[in-house]
Scaffold this motif. Sequence first.
Motif, mmCIF file in Angstrom:
data_model
loop_
_atom_site.group_PDB
_atom_site.id
_atom_site.type_symbol
_atom_site.label_atom_id
_atom_site.label_comp_id
_atom_site.label_asym_id
_atom_site.label_seq_id
_atom_site.Cartn_x
_atom_site.Cartn_y
_atom_site.Cartn_z
ATOM 1 N N THR A 170 0.832 -1.213 0.000
ATOM 2 C CA THR A 170 0.000 0.000 0.000
ATOM 3 C C THR A 170 0.859 1.252 0.000
ATOM 4 O OG1 THR A 170 -1.773 -1.144 1.210
ATOM 5 C CG2 THR A 170 -1.789 1.270 1.250
ATOM 6 N N SER A 189 -9.716 4.679 10.751
ATOM 7 C CA SER A 189 -10.991 4.737 10.026
ATOM 8 C C SER A 189 -12.135 4.508 11.008
ATOM 9 C CB SER A 189 -11.022 3.677 8.924
ATOM 10 O OG SER A 189 -12.298 3.621 8.318
ATOM 11 N N GLU A 193 -13.170 -0.505 6.517
ATOM 12 C CA GLU A 193 -12.507 -0.230 5.248
ATOM 13 C C GLU A 193 -11.294 0.685 5.447
ATOM 14 O OE1 GLU A 193 -13.281 -1.662 2.424
ATOM 15 O OE2 GLU A 193 -14.955 -2.721 3.360
ATOM 16 N N THR A 194 -10.223 0.403 4.711
ATOM 17 C CA THR A 194 -9.061 1.278 4.677
ATOM 18 C C THR A 194 -9.164 2.159 3.439
ATOM 19 O OG1 THR A 194 -7.606 -0.248 5.880
ATOM 20 C CG2 THR A 194 -6.550 1.384 4.465
ATOM 21 N N ILE A 425 -3.966 7.959 4.830
ATOM 22 C CA ILE A 425 -4.446 6.570 4.880
ATOM 23 C C ILE A 425 -5.295 6.423 6.135
ATOM 24 C CG2 ILE A 425 -3.807 4.141 4.984
ATOM 25 C CD1 ILE A 425 -1.144 4.832 3.739
ATOM 26 N N SER A 426 -6.583 6.177 5.951
ATOM 27 C CA SER A 426 -7.476 5.906 7.083
ATOM 28 C C SER A 426 -7.566 4.398 7.241
ATOM 29 C CB SER A 426 -8.865 6.516 6.835
ATOM 30 O OG SER A 426 -8.790 7.910 6.712
ATOM 31 N N VAL A 427 -6.957 3.890 8.307
ATOM 32 C CA VAL A 427 -6.791 2.448 8.479
ATOM 33 C C VAL A 427 -8.022 1.848 9.152
ATOM 34 C CG1 VAL A 427 -5.346 0.629 9.446
ATOM 35 C CG2 VAL A 427 -4.311 2.777 8.681
ATOM 36 N N GLY A 428 -8.635 0.862 8.487
ATOM 37 C CA GLY A 428 -9.794 0.176 9.033
ATOM 38 C C GLY A 428 -9.445 -1.187 9.581
ATOM 39 N N ARG A 435 -7.872 -2.807 13.834
ATOM 40 C CA ARG A 435 -7.609 -1.473 13.292
ATOM 41 C C ARG A 435 -6.410 -0.827 13.974
ATOM 42 N NH1 ARG A 435 -11.568 2.807 15.361
ATOM 43 N NH2 ARG A 435 -10.059 2.608 17.064
ATOM 44 N N ASN A 438 -3.060 -2.586 12.981
ATOM 45 C CA ASN A 438 -2.621 -2.205 11.632
ATOM 46 C C ASN A 438 -2.181 -0.746 11.576
ATOM 47 O OD1 ASN A 438 -3.032 -4.720 10.449
ATOM 48 N ND2 ASN A 438 -5.163 -4.284 9.932
ATOM 49 N N ARG A 439 -2.883 0.109 12.317
ATOM 50 C CA ARG A 439 -2.523 1.531 12.314
ATOM 51 C C ARG A 439 -1.122 1.737 12.885
ATOM 52 N NH1 ARG A 439 -3.379 5.552 16.136
ATOM 53 N NH2 ARG A 439 -4.743 4.182 17.350
#
Length: 587
Positions: A170, A189, A193-194, A425-428, A435, A438-439
């Motif tokens: 990404t 997020s 969804e990301t 990038i809004s991490v979901g 979340r 991953n963030r």
Amino acid sequence: MSNKASRKYLSNVVGKDTMRAVQTSVLQDLSDILINSFGPKGSNTCIKEMNALNMYTKDGFTILKHLNFSGIIEQSIKDDIESITKNVATTVGDGTTSAVLLANYIFDGLLEYLDSAKCRIKPSETLTILNNICDDIKANITGRAGEATLENLYDIAYTSANGNKWIADTIINIYKELGIGAFIDVSPSLNEETAIKYFDGMTLNTGFSDTCFVNDTRNNTCTIDNPHIFFFEDPIDTKEMGVLFDAIISRYITTPIQSNEADKIVPTVIVCPHISRDMSSTIDRVINWQNQQTPGNKIPFLLISDVHQQAVLQDIMRMCGGRPIHKYIDAKIYEKDVENNTAPTPFTIHEWGGTAEQIVAGTNRTKFINPAKMKNEYGEYSNEYINLLNYVKTEIEKLRSDGEVSGIGTLKRRLHSLQSNLVEISVGGITVADRDSNRHLFEDAVLNCRSAAENGVGWGANFSAVIAINDIVKIIEEGDVKGYDPYYDILKIIRDSYEKLVKVLYRSCMSDEDADAVYNISIDRGEPMNLRTLTFDSTVRSSIESDCIILSSVAKIIGIMVTCNQFIVPTPQHNVYSDLKEIILNA
């Protein structure tokens, strides 16, 4: 003959020997806790806060800041270490665990050295020598920096994200599309969804001056739409500069408020190197107003101070269409410039403002989105922007061809700011835990890649520092070191500590015997082993700044511990560390 009686008492002073024992114990405890998350084979820690869902992370700084001690000295040591290593976490992402482990190893080695018969220096002298050694090591490290490319940025992202290919892909796809100068920001997020959003803009490595300006608590930022932006190139520390500062706030903020005409408030941003509150009659009033408001009702005003990137600031000011506000020492020169309309007065200061579509300021960074002069009326990059960009590129190439490397760093930071197409990038995640996990990985990878793009690329796994230290030791030993030399002695303590650190990392994936052998092979090859594949594939990469920032943090941690010879707790009742003292009284 008089009778004598005794009385026992406790003071609030903890002596050196007791304090040293507590310092050593805390460093060891922190190391034992953080080592569980160290390296690619490290595991998650579950963090539980009251009235909150479980958090699972192997991020060293996140674990550290959630640790608490019951003892007041223990907690103060932990707080100091957290404060110092925060710079590692916010600048290059990875490195908190390495910094704590190194501090533990080096501190133990220094205490043993200071207590030895060989040592003839005082603890206060140790800090000076330690700082000199660190400066030499950092200079050696930065001299080995390689250029950032898409290939090695992928390696950095993959390593920092703990082998998460989706995260690395990404990030690198954004760099492929926008170039390695792209500025990527990470936020949570609101769903699974990301999402990726693209903006045009420039960045300044300084954030809001006070948390009172935060109007977006979810992201801990201050966002101002279509502001008037004023750029003070000199500190606001004279009466004349204070008058100009107050004139801006009065015109756009306080006069509309006091007149009950809130609709006439103009969104305003002021950028300056420093502000002395004694020189302003309005700043405290505005800050008090901001503190009294809920985030959604904040006054659209932002102050960005402590700015030291003058070249980058001038580029941003130029692209926003602002004019520099200077300090004048000679009143006659000021009056002449006022006549020529090249200096502002309280009545004309509004003409010195620039603008942008949006300003987003965080704790240590500010984004200037769509500065007024970056694009023309057709939505294309303006000639002014293109000419400035080409000028900086040309200057970098000129310095390289002339072999003058000292000024390249500043120019590269200007280039990075100019080229910073902004990406969010809004991490979901399916769950909040997914979340957040991953963030944290995204944040570490993005910060390390951003630092590498600005400063260059080096080895990961603390190996750039290992190579630099061994190089300096070799030079000293080839000079036939004889007798007593505290620089050399302390340098060897640091070298041994780094060797121990890397071997601990290797032992998380192999036996002790194999780890020792692989370490020696790594030294011979001049690169760390990839512990995911157990091969030497030259992909364990990091920003060249990583080891420099980690070493600086370690030096600060050790410096405040070694040079402190006693601890004063708030009251004697807090002193659980010392035995009762006895005094003899005449009855």
